[in-house]
Design an enzyme around this catalytic site. Structure first.
Site, short mmCIF file in Angstrom:
data_model
loop_
_atom_site.label_atom_id
_atom_site.label_comp_id
_atom_site.label_asym_id
_atom_site.label_seq_id
_atom_site.Cartn_x
_atom_site.Cartn_y
_atom_site.Cartn_z
N LYS A 68 83.57 50.54 11.90
CA LYS A 68 83.61 50.19 13.33
C LYS A 68 84.63 49.09 13.67
O LYS A 68 85.31 49.17 14.68
CB LYS A 68 82.21 49.77 13.80
CG LYS A 68 81.27 50.96 13.91
CD LYS A 68 79.80 50.55 13.98
CE LYS A 68 79.37 50.11 15.33
NZ LYS A 68 77.92 50.17 15.52
N ASP A 105 77.45 50.85 22.28
CA ASP A 105 76.18 50.21 21.92
C ASP A 105 75.57 49.44 23.09
O ASP A 105 74.34 49.40 23.25
CB ASP A 105 76.37 49.26 20.72
CG ASP A 105 76.55 50.01 19.42
OD1 ASP A 105 76.07 51.17 19.33
OD2 ASP A 105 77.17 49.46 18.49
#
Ligand code: ATR
Length: 279
Positions: A68, A105
């Site tokens: 990520k 997220d």
């Protein structure tokens, strides 16, 4: 029949990922000509994978540990949100193969609370975040977006909380782990982002009695679904939201980008994941 649209999730290791099950459910439900696979990509192969993904026919992909953060310099157009959070979990390509990256997220966190407790942000004054890792960064971003003006971050390693708040600005205040109980009486939203309370980890041992009954308590840990913190909060009379929905909701923006189909998180999808994970 339209052309097959392909997407997937990259990680190392990747076999534990539930993303193929989530996206597979939506592909089936909407009868789309698409696929979504778990793709094992070793860290040293990440740059090459990104370079050839479009040529290999991918509409885009999700990324999980350990890719990520490493994706940031490899994607051509990175959203402000992903830059601020410091991680990319969703990538897509335009028709010329130009790459775009964002982080969903924060959307997942908000989508979960909005769905499970529609009134949760009515008193959006003061939040207390426990932990200062990647998940805390996404949640800080989300709460700022939702208008929280005062956000405390408590972390075992105080310097990490300090660093996080320097990055985010004056609405974020670092506090010492030992100061948590002094902040609880004015906390409208309490969020655990540490690994405490996860199966195999010690519980998060806090006295929640100073909390107002109006306080909402949520945990990003979802194994078990009701963590010891959430159990304690329930007994204390607080409204609680478990963390599984964040995993489900963070998946919707990617699906919509790759497959051009709006999707929702339903009790049916939640049940599929709960059953698969034996929760
Ligand atoms: P993520 O990116 O998923 O948030 P992380 O960066 O490893 O994961 O962060 C985990 C968080 O859990 C950190 O805030 C960590 O505190 P430290 O920064 O002090 O390591 C916190 N954490 C893990 N174990 C803990 C424990 N036993 N007590 C308190 N905090 C703990």
């Amino acid at each position: 029949m339209s052309n097959l649209r392909k997407a997937g999730v990259i990680g190392w290791p990747i076999h534990h990922s539930r993303s193929p099950l989530i996206h597979g459910h939506w592909l089936e439900k909407h009868e789309l000509n698409g696929s979504y696979d778990a793709i094992a990509v070793e860290p040293q192969d990440l740059a090459q994978f990104v370079k050839s993904a479009f040529e290999n026919g991918l509409a885009g992909f999700n990324a999980t540990i350990p890719h990520k953060e490493e994706l940031l310099p490899l994607i051509e157009n990175v959203s402000e949100k992903a830059q601020m959070i410091g991680a990319i979990n969703t990538v897509w390509f335009d028709e010329n193969g130009k790459s775009f990256g964002t982080n969903t997220d924060a959307d997942g966190f908000l989508g979960n609370l909005d769905q499970q407790l529609p009134e949760w942000d009515k008193r959006n004054q003061t939040a207390l975040i426990l932990g200062a890792g990647g998940a805390a960064r996404a949640i800080l971003f989300a709460l700022k977006e939702r208008g929280y003006s005062s956000i405390y971050v408590a972390n075992r390693t105080y310097s990490r909380a300090e660093k996080l708040c320097t990055h985010f600005g004056s609405y974020c205040e670092p506090i010492k782990w030992t100061e948590i109980e002094t902040i609880l009486p004015k906390t409208d939203l309490l969020v655990n982002t540490t690994s405490l309370g996860m199966e195999g980890q010690p519980p998060l041992d806090l006295d929640l009695s100073p909390l107002s009954k109006e306080t909402v308590v949520t945990d990003i840990v979802y194994t078990p679904l009701v963590t010891p913190l959430l159990e304690k909060a329930k007994v204390n009379g607080n409204r609680i939201v478990d963390g599984l929905g964040m995993l489900l909701h963070q998946a919707t923006p990617g699906f919509e980008l790759w497959f051009n189909q709006k999707v929702v998180v339903t009790p049916e999808l939640r049940k599929i994941i709960v059953t698969d994970m034996n929760l």
